[in-house]
Design an enzyme around this catalytic site. Structure first.
Site, PDB file in Angstrom:
ATOM      1  N   ASP A 461       3.618  -0.012   2.492  1.00 13.20           N
ATOM      2  CA  ASP A 461       3.768  -1.041   3.518  1.00 13.20           C
ATOM      3  C   ASP A 461       5.179  -1.603   3.455  1.00 13.20           C
ATOM      4  O   ASP A 461       5.818  -1.621   2.392  1.00 13.20           O
ATOM      5  CB  ASP A 461       2.792  -2.215   3.279  1.00 13.20           C
ATOM      6  CG  ASP A 461       1.425  -1.945   3.904  1.00 13.20           C
ATOM      7  OD1 ASP A 461       1.314  -0.896   4.560  1.00 13.20           O
ATOM      8  OD2 ASP A 461       0.532  -2.765   3.737  1.00 13.20           O
ATOM      9  N   ILE A 462       5.675  -2.098   4.605  1.00 11.20           N
ATOM     10  CA  ILE A 462       6.938  -2.854   4.622  1.00 11.20           C
ATOM     11  C   ILE A 462       6.606  -4.297   4.222  1.00 11.20           C
ATOM     12  O   ILE A 462       5.754  -4.949   4.839  1.00 11.20           O
ATOM     13  CB  ILE A 462       7.588  -2.798   6.005  1.00 11.20           C
ATOM     14  CG1 ILE A 462       7.922  -1.334   6.360  1.00 11.20           C
ATOM     15  CG2 ILE A 462       8.822  -3.663   6.056  1.00 11.20           C
ATOM     16  CD1 ILE A 462       8.480  -1.158   7.753  1.00 11.20           C
ATOM     17  N   GLU A 504       2.668  -1.592   9.986  1.00 10.61           N
ATOM     18  CA  GLU A 504       3.776  -1.257   9.092  1.00 10.61           C
ATOM     19  C   GLU A 504       3.331  -0.350   7.965  1.00 10.61           C
ATOM     20  O   GLU A 504       4.042  -0.201   6.970  1.00 10.61           O
ATOM     21  CB  GLU A 504       4.395  -2.544   8.512  1.00 10.61           C
ATOM     22  CG  GLU A 504       3.529  -3.308   7.499  1.00 10.61           C
ATOM     23  CD  GLU A 504       2.522  -4.263   8.149  1.00 10.61           C
ATOM     24  OE1 GLU A 504       2.074  -5.194   7.495  1.00 10.61           O
ATOM     25  OE2 GLU A 504       2.193  -4.062   9.335  1.00 10.61           O
TER      26      GLU A 504
END
Length: 585
Positions: A461-462, A504
């Site tokens: 994930d960002i 994301e």
């Protein structure tokens, strides 16, 4: 006189009788010619459809054979590239560690750190690995099965052919800095008297008196390439009646969409006489190199019932593979029935015209016998012209039909390509979408269970992406997603699958990779994102979870394990990588 008068009367009546008879004979000839032309044209329609379909299948099989032959012919080239890339990556990791810790660690500590960092880099079930030796031939990093030799010199080690390969490696790295060499070794877990050809790449480390190396067995490289080729061929033709099938000359059925129940079985050893006879016919046709089609009964995927099938097969040059494809002639019936009905309507209309003109000619012959022959001559020429024109029209019609078929084929192929891209690619980042990624995972699980070759997944994930959207807007957020996806896409291997699961969250599937190798790879990606610059100088980091596939488990279980590792990375402060600690079989 009487006789002469009778003769004159006979001569006078002669044209009246003769000309109508001639007109009738000629009219009968025209009707017969039109009927023959019609019957020939009808027969030609079905033959043209059949020949066009055969030409399409021949072209399709030959193109696939050429593709497979090319892909198999560059195994050696890809093998060189793959091994050199591994060593180059290992050297970059080692130099990065040296640059980072050289001021805080002693040389001995640095060497130990580099060795232990590179030790997990193994491929192909432990067959390939990174090794390190110094220029005295002393092992610094050895594979697990030779770890007892670390710290000892093996400079006089000989391969199966008696070559002193360690001395050759040292000579290459000292004179050229790096290079390839072929040698012959036994494999781990294989009989010691069985030798395998191996390609090795060695490279001077550049800091210590070390050189790094890695190798891979040629037969393993061929197996990997052939496995990927079979997967590609299966995806190309899956769901179509003109699907590809692949069989080797030993009788092993490697691929068949319509009969998955016999894929992997040896048709030369089957007790089914029909299958055995088909196998013999396929092998014979491939050896003969004939353009002829085989005819036999086979399951039609559309109906699920046996149907007559025409199949074309070709042997892949330099390989024991035979690739084939075919079609079911009954599927063409509806297409040429429409054309046959059109020709029948035209024929009936012409016959009505011919009959009407025939009666008109015969009536005129009784009234004006003097000019009937001229009229007949002109009519005959006119009918000849009509016949020629009709044949020309039929030829033009056949050409137009072929052009329309080609045009429709192009339109369908273009539409299929656009639909495939739409269905498999993420619209924002242009990487694989969730559907495509999950489909690839399903196939990889089937492949892993079939060939007992594991794989690993990385989910990331960002970090704090929601706050980025709230603070800078969704346009900036979308740009960050695109840049991150682009950076990762450049780093993934050609065999890996990289896609966006949603929002994301992204996933990387790494075939034939261990958990440790995937972790090292994930850490490299984390550092890459951390050190990259983004729009408005926003600092972007990612959190990653790594899990490897356990044979027999479900896709949901694998994804759950990866998600747990990802959540642990987030809970540990983000910008972190965690490994799933569940037991892996």
């Amino acid at each position: 006189m009487k006789n002469r008068k009778n003769l004159i009367q006979i001569l006078a009546l002669g044209p009246v009788i003769f000309i109508p008879v001639v007109v009738f004979i000629i009219a009968s000839f025209i009707v017969s010619a039109e009927k023959v032309s019609y019957e020939h044209s009808v027969a030609q329609i079905s033959q043209d459809y059949l020949e066009n379909e055969k030409a399409r299948i021949r072209s399709k099989v030959n193109n696939m054979v050429n593709l497979v032959a090319y892909r198999q012919s560059i195994i050696d080239q890809k093998l060189h590239e793959r091994i050199q890339r591994r060593v180059d990556d290992a050297q970059r990791i080692a130099i990065a560690l040296y640059n980072h810790y050289s001021k805080t660690m002693t040389e001995a500590e640095l060497k130990e750190l580099i060795v232990e960092t590179l030790r997990p880099l193994v491929w192909n079930g432990g067959e390939s690995f990174i090794w390190i030796l110094d220029f005295d031939g002393k092992f610094q990093l050895a594979p697990n099965y030779l770890r007892h030799l670390e710290g000892q010199s093996i400079i006089d080690f000989e391969d199966a052919t008696g070559r002193k390969v360690i001395r050759e490696e040292i000579a290459i790295t000292q004179s050229h800095g790096q290079g390839f060499l072929w040698d012959t070794f036994t494999k781990p877990n294989e009989p010691i008297d069985k030798q395998f050809k191996q390609l090795a790449f060695v490279k001077k480390f550049g800091i210590f008196d070390w050189y790094l190396g890695s190798g891979e067995y040629l037969d393993t490289a061929k197996k990997i390439t052939n496995s990927h080729l079979l997967e590609t061929i299966n995806q190309v033709s899956q769901g179509e009646t003109d699907y590809f099938f692949v069989i080797d000359t030993h009788g092993n059925l490697l691929l068949n969409y319509a009969r998955p129940d016999i894929v992997g079985k040896n048709m030369s050893k089957t007790t089914d006489k029909n299958l055995y006879g088909l196998y013999r016919s396929i092998v014979k046709a491939s050896r003969d190199g004939s353009d002829e089609f085989l005819s036999y009964k086979w399951i039609n995927p559309n109906t699920g019932k046996p149907d007559t099938k025409l199949t074309y097969v070709q042997n892949v040059p330099g390989s024991d593979w035979i690739i084939g494809s075919g079609f079911y002639p009954n599927s063409l019936v509806s297409s040429y029935n429409v054309q046959e009905q059109r020709l029948t309507n035209q024929h009936n209309q012409k016959m009505r015209h011919i009959h009407a003109l025939t009666w008109l000619g015969m009536l005129a012959s009784f009234l004006i016998s003097a000019i009937v022959s001229i009229i007949f001559y002109r009519v005959f020429l006119q009918y000849q012209k009509e016949i020629i024109q009709t044949n020309d029209e039929l030829k033009d019609l056949n050409i137009e039909l072929e052009n329309k078929l080609l045009e429709q084929t192009y339109i369908i192929e273009k539409a299929n390509t656009e639909l495939e891209n739409f269905a498999t690619l993420d619209g924002l980042t242009s990487v694989a979408n969730r559907f495509s990624v999950m489909n690839c995972l399903k196939h990889e699980i089937e492949r892993a269970n079939r060939f007992k070759q594991g794989f690993a997944v990385i989910v990331f994930d960002i970090d704090f992406f929601k706050k980025i959207n709230e603070q800078y807007g969704h346009e900036v957020g979308d740009n960050i997603l695109q840049v991150v996806a682009g950076l990762i896409a450049k780093e993934v291997r050609s065999v890996d699958t990289f896609g966006r699961l949603g929002g994301e969250e992204f996933l990387i599937m790494m075939p034939n990779s261990s958990l440790d190798a995937a972790y090292t790879y994930a850490e490299r990606l984390r550092v890459l994102i951390e050190e990259s610059r983004f729009e408005q100088d926003i600092n972007i980091t990612i959190s990653l979870g790594v899990a490897s596939y356990s044979f027999g488990e479900k896709l949901s279980e694998l994804m759950h394990a990866a998600d747990i590792a990802l959540n642990e990375a987030k809970d540990s402060g983000r910008n972190n990588t965690k490994i799933s600690h569940r037991s892996v079989s």
